[in-house]
Design an enzyme around this catalytic site. Structure first.
Site, PDB file in Angstrom:
ATOM      1  N   GLY A   1      42.253  12.587 -20.159  1.00 29.40           N
ATOM      2  CA  GLY A   1      41.511  11.630 -19.317  1.00 29.40           C
ATOM      3  C   GLY A   1      40.013  11.795 -19.533  1.00 29.40           C
TER       4      GLY A   1
ATOM      5  N   ARG B   1      45.860   9.917 -25.361  1.00 28.27           N
ATOM      6  CA  ARG B   1      46.935  10.902 -25.224  1.00 28.27           C
ATOM      7  C   ARG B   1      47.839  10.668 -26.432  1.00 28.27           C
ATOM      8  NH1 ARG B   1      45.915   9.926 -19.432  1.00 28.27           N
ATOM      9  NH2 ARG B   1      45.086  11.885 -18.650  1.00 28.27           N
TER      10      ARG B   1
ATOM     11  N   ASP C   1      43.628  21.183 -19.964  1.00 25.51           N
ATOM     12  CA  ASP C   1      44.588  22.179 -20.446  1.00 25.51           C
ATOM     13  C   ASP C   1      45.452  21.672 -21.603  1.00 25.51           C
ATOM     14  OD1 ASP C   1      43.923  24.310 -18.864  1.00 25.51           O
ATOM     15  OD2 ASP C   1      45.404  23.873 -17.309  1.00 25.51           O
TER      16      ASP C   1
ATOM     17  N   THR D   1      37.364  17.527 -17.211  1.00 29.94           N
ATOM     18  CA  THR D   1      38.337  16.773 -16.409  1.00 29.94           C
ATOM     19  C   THR D   1      37.796  16.634 -14.997  1.00 29.94           C
ATOM     20  OG1 THR D   1      40.503  16.834 -15.319  1.00 29.94           O
ATOM     21  CG2 THR D   1      39.676  18.940 -16.092  1.00 29.94           C
TER      22      THR D   1
ATOM     23  N   ASP E   1      39.515  16.597 -12.462  1.00 24.08           N
ATOM     24  CA  ASP E   1      40.448  17.222 -11.517  1.00 24.08           C
ATOM     25  C   ASP E   1      40.096  18.657 -11.108  1.00 24.08           C
ATOM     26  OD1 ASP E   1      41.918  14.951 -11.486  1.00 24.08           O
ATOM     27  OD2 ASP E   1      43.580  15.704 -12.691  1.00 24.08           O
TER      28      ASP E   1
ATOM     29  N   ASP F   1      41.028  21.294 -12.418  1.00 25.35           N
ATOM     30  CA  ASP F   1      42.270  22.073 -12.381  1.00 25.35           C
ATOM     31  C   ASP F   1      42.457  22.966 -13.604  1.00 25.35           C
ATOM     32  OD1 ASP F   1      42.631  20.002 -14.155  1.00 25.35           O
ATOM     33  OD2 ASP F   1      44.653  19.500 -13.484  1.00 25.35           O
TER      34      ASP F   1
ATOM     35  N   ARG G   1      46.704  14.269  -9.848  1.00 30.82           N
ATOM     36  CA  ARG G   1      48.172  14.175  -9.880  1.00 30.82           C
ATOM     37  C   ARG G   1      48.814  15.498  -9.499  1.00 30.82           C
ATOM     38  NH1 ARG G   1      49.835  11.626 -15.280  1.00 30.82           N
ATOM     39  NH2 ARG G   1      48.730   9.849 -14.434  1.00 30.82           N
TER      40      ARG G   1
ATOM     41  N   GLU H   1      46.564  11.724  -5.036  1.00 30.72           N
ATOM     42  CA  GLU H   1      47.475  10.938  -5.886  1.00 30.72           C
ATOM     43  C   GLU H   1      48.816  11.650  -6.103  1.00 30.72           C
ATOM     44  OE1 GLU H   1      45.813  10.767  -9.777  1.00 30.72           O
ATOM     45  OE2 GLU H   1      47.411   9.522 -10.591  1.00 30.72           O
TER      46      GLU H   1
END
Ligand code: ADP
Ligand code: F6P
Length: 324
Positions: A15, A76, A107, A129, A131, A133, A175, A227
């Site tokens: 992303g 992707r 990751d 990212t 996120d 994460d 997500r 999400e």
């Protein structure tokens, strides 16, 4: 071993995230200063397999530090998850003289970088990212812009929610990770925050909380839903039926991934991009750049991918205390 690299490739993968352009600019300019050739690989591993590789000079990255998205494009790529795809990718890099590669992504992208490193391409990951994460680092490029974008949007929903005395469920990205939800929940003073890492799916507890807040005179009830939990629209219908409070769902979606990067994202991206080039020029490979305890550091990709990260219980508990 040091200073053996002659050509550095750079790609963005997974992303997109605001600040990726600042990272690309830093990679290109610091590599050029060290007298390396630089090649941009378009559309992540997909572009690598399709040999969409362009020469880059200082001018190629002019006027991009302030832009969202990524000038290299991203994708992707399923083919690259196979050993055949990875071998083909490494051969294409070698064919184009790319002996050092900077992979900006999450990751998943680092798993690809790890495979290329094992196939003889010196590869460094840079965390990009929205996120947040990635376990090895306290900062990922794009997070700051994304949470600020979401926070501004939630403030706007709150205005109308208060005027109409409604309950609003606002779904933010993430997500698998609830960092955007947690930060917005705290920053926007939400009454409830639903995180994939913590949510017990006890909707009755939520309903009781809304009824209780209403009794205490609260004019709105803001629920930030990640999400990863989703289903905001159906949740809104059930909450309205159970509480009698008009309830609306707003899904913020991909607007959170766009826009001009904040100062923080531009600065972290610039330093991380330059740091990645330094590592390559020191003869390092199979490493990922990270920010930890106030410093820029790096980890072996294998070690980084094995690390675990979780929402802080303290932060989560504070967010709940403050929303009473
Ligand atoms: P992110 O990098 O943001 O985590 P993805 O998980 O979608 O995003 O990964 C981006 C790309 O990285 C994938 O489309 C694929 O091309 C590559 N990738 C992901 N996992 C692997 C893997 N195990 N081996 C090789 N490449 C991978
Ligand atoms: O980049 C991270 C992320 O925005 C997640 O928060 C989200 O779940 C996912 O990407 C969405 O991906 P896509 O662009 O494929 O819809």
């Amino acid at each position: 071993m040091a200073n053996q690299i002659s050509t550095i490739g750079v790609l963005t993968s997974g992303g997109d995230a605001p600040g990726m352009n600042a990272a690309i600019r830093a990679v290109v300019r610091s590599a050029l200063i060290k007298e390396k050739k630089v090649k941009g690989i378009m559309r992540g591993y997909q572009g690598m397999l399709e040999e969409e590789i362009v020469d880059m000079d200082a001018h190629s990255v002019s006027d991009i530090i302030q832009r969202g998205g990524t000038i290299l494009g991203t994708a992707r790529c399923t083919d690259f998850t196979t050993p055949e795809g990875q071998k083909r990718g490494a051969d294409i890099c070698k064919k184009h003289g790319i002996d050092g590669l900077v992979v900006i992504g999450g990751d998943g992208s680092f798993r690809g970088a790890q495979k290329l490193a094992h196939l003889g391409i010196n590869t460094i990951g840079v965390p990009g990212t929205i996120d947040l994460d990635i376990a090895c680092t306290e900062y990922t490029i794009g997070f700051d812009t994304a949470v600020n974008t979401a926070m501004d949007a939630i403030d706007k929903v709150r205005d109308t929610s208060t005027s109409h005395e409604r309950c609003s469920i606002i779904e933010v990205m993430g997500r698998h990770a609830g960092y955007i939800a947690l930060w917005c929940g705290i920053a926007n003073g939400a009454e409830d925050i639903l995180l994939p890492e913590r949510y017990d799916h006890d909707e009755q507890r939520l309903i009781n909380h809304i009824i209780d807040s209403r009794r205490k005179g609260k004019k709105h009830h803001i629920i930030i839903n990640a999400e990863g939990i989703g289903h905001s629209t159906s949740m809104a219908k059930r909450i309205e039926a159970a509480t009698g409070m008009e309830t609306r769902a707003t899904i913020l979606g991909h607007m959170q991934r766009g826009g001009s990067p904040t100062c923080k994202d531009r600065v972290y991206a610039s330093i991380m991009g330059a740091y990645a080039v330094d590592l390559l020029c020191e003869g390092k490979s199979n490493r990922v750049v990270a920010y930890k305890d106030g410093e820029y550091v790096d980890f072996e990709i294998d070690e980084a991918l094995a690390m675990k990260k979780d929402i802080s219980d303290y932060q989560y508990n504070v967010s709940k205390l403050l929303s009473r």
